[in-house]
Design a protein around this motif. Sequence first.
Motif, mmCIF file in Angstrom:
data_model
loop_
_atom_site.group_PDB
_atom_site.id
_atom_site.type_symbol
_atom_site.label_atom_id
_atom_site.label_comp_id
_atom_site.label_asym_id
_atom_site.label_seq_id
_atom_site.Cartn_x
_atom_site.Cartn_y
_atom_site.Cartn_z
ATOM 1 N N LEU A 12 -4.851 -2.329 6.246
ATOM 2 C CA LEU A 12 -3.584 -2.080 6.937
ATOM 3 C C LEU A 12 -3.241 -0.588 6.980
ATOM 4 O O LEU A 12 -2.547 -0.142 7.896
ATOM 5 C CB LEU A 12 -2.451 -2.846 6.255
ATOM 6 C CG LEU A 12 -2.533 -4.371 6.341
ATOM 7 C CD1 LEU A 12 -1.508 -5.007 5.407
ATOM 8 C CD2 LEU A 12 -2.334 -4.834 7.775
ATOM 9 N N ALA A 13 -3.714 0.178 6.012
ATOM 10 C CA ALA A 13 -3.368 1.596 5.918
ATOM 11 C C ALA A 13 -4.396 2.507 6.579
ATOM 12 O O ALA A 13 -4.350 3.724 6.393
ATOM 13 C CB ALA A 13 -3.194 1.982 4.455
ATOM 14 N N ARG A 14 -5.300 1.936 7.381
ATOM 15 C CA ARG A 14 -6.282 2.790 8.065
ATOM 16 C C ARG A 14 -5.585 3.794 8.975
ATOM 17 O O ARG A 14 -5.991 4.933 9.077
ATOM 18 C CB ARG A 14 -7.262 1.945 8.881
ATOM 19 C CG ARG A 14 -8.226 1.142 8.040
ATOM 20 C CD ARG A 14 -9.071 0.274 8.900
ATOM 21 N NE ARG A 14 -8.154 -0.611 9.658
ATOM 22 C CZ ARG A 14 -8.528 -1.574 10.461
ATOM 23 N NH1 ARG A 14 -9.809 -1.796 10.659
ATOM 24 N NH2 ARG A 14 -7.655 -2.327 11.086
ATOM 25 N N ALA A 15 -4.538 3.355 9.635
ATOM 26 C CA ALA A 15 -3.730 4.246 10.468
ATOM 27 C C ALA A 15 -2.378 4.424 9.780
ATOM 28 O O ALA A 15 -1.900 3.500 9.114
ATOM 29 C CB ALA A 15 -3.548 3.648 11.862
ATOM 30 N N PRO A 16 -1.750 5.566 9.919
ATOM 31 C CA PRO A 16 -0.446 5.770 9.274
ATOM 32 C C PRO A 16 0.564 4.711 9.699
ATOM 33 O O PRO A 16 0.640 4.329 10.869
ATOM 34 C CB PRO A 16 -0.020 7.154 9.753
ATOM 35 C CG PRO A 16 -1.302 7.840 10.109
ATOM 36 C CD PRO A 16 -2.202 6.769 10.632
ATOM 37 N N ALA A 17 1.329 4.241 8.727
ATOM 38 C CA ALA A 17 2.387 3.255 8.974
ATOM 39 C C ALA A 17 3.470 3.481 7.942
ATOM 40 O O ALA A 17 3.208 4.043 6.867
ATOM 41 C CB ALA A 17 1.830 1.839 8.865
ATOM 42 N N THR A 18 4.675 3.049 8.242
ATOM 43 C CA THR A 18 5.743 3.208 7.257
ATOM 44 C C THR A 18 5.468 2.294 6.075
ATOM 45 O O THR A 18 4.809 1.249 6.208
ATOM 46 C CB THR A 18 7.127 2.875 7.846
ATOM 47 O OG1 THR A 18 7.170 1.487 8.166
ATOM 48 C CG2 THR A 18 7.448 3.736 9.049
ATOM 49 N N ALA A 19 5.998 2.678 4.948
ATOM 50 C CA ALA A 19 5.825 1.875 3.736
ATOM 51 C C ALA A 19 6.410 0.485 3.937
ATOM 52 O O ALA A 19 5.822 -0.509 3.502
ATOM 53 C CB ALA A 19 6.476 2.566 2.544
ATOM 54 N N GLY A 20 7.550 0.403 4.606
ATOM 55 C CA GLY A 20 8.164 -0.893 4.870
ATOM 56 C C GLY A 20 7.267 -1.793 5.701
ATOM 57 O O GLY A 20 7.121 -2.983 5.425
#
Length: 165
Positions: A118-126
């Motif tokens: 899921l974190a391969r691309a930047p995403a908000t922590a939420g």
Amino acid sequence: VAALAGDPARRAAMGAAGRARAKAFSWDAAVARHLDLWEDLWSQDPGDRQALREAVHPLHPPYARLFAGHPSQLLDPSRRLTQSRAGRAVYLGRDFPVIYDALDGFIDAARLRALLVLARAPATAGTLCEKLAAAIPGLTPELAEAAVLWALKHDLLEYFDDDRP
């Protein structure tokens, strides 16, 4: 027993010896021994006072080691996260983080793998927490947040700074 029954003087001597021995374990005797010990320690030369000040108490718990797996800050759901270099190595199977048995039910290889996907691309922590909770059956939002914090603490995720080169 028969010999003692017929010898009142021996019984009396054994009783007196028992009472004297028991007095050695009384509170008064214990406090006296303790005070004597303090007086003895106070009279001794401590030697290198600076070394004594810097010495770690033998019963002082190693907090950094004991709590290394616990998050050390609150998670800001609006901050963007992405895989770190170490997280990418784990994602690619080139590195393997240490996941202690005590973390069973909190973080495991499957949850970590899902989080790193899921974190391969930047995403908000939420968003990461919501997607992780949705991807793993039975995973509560709180445990998803704890897994994200754990991954941040262990340098598998990092904050994504839009201004970086």
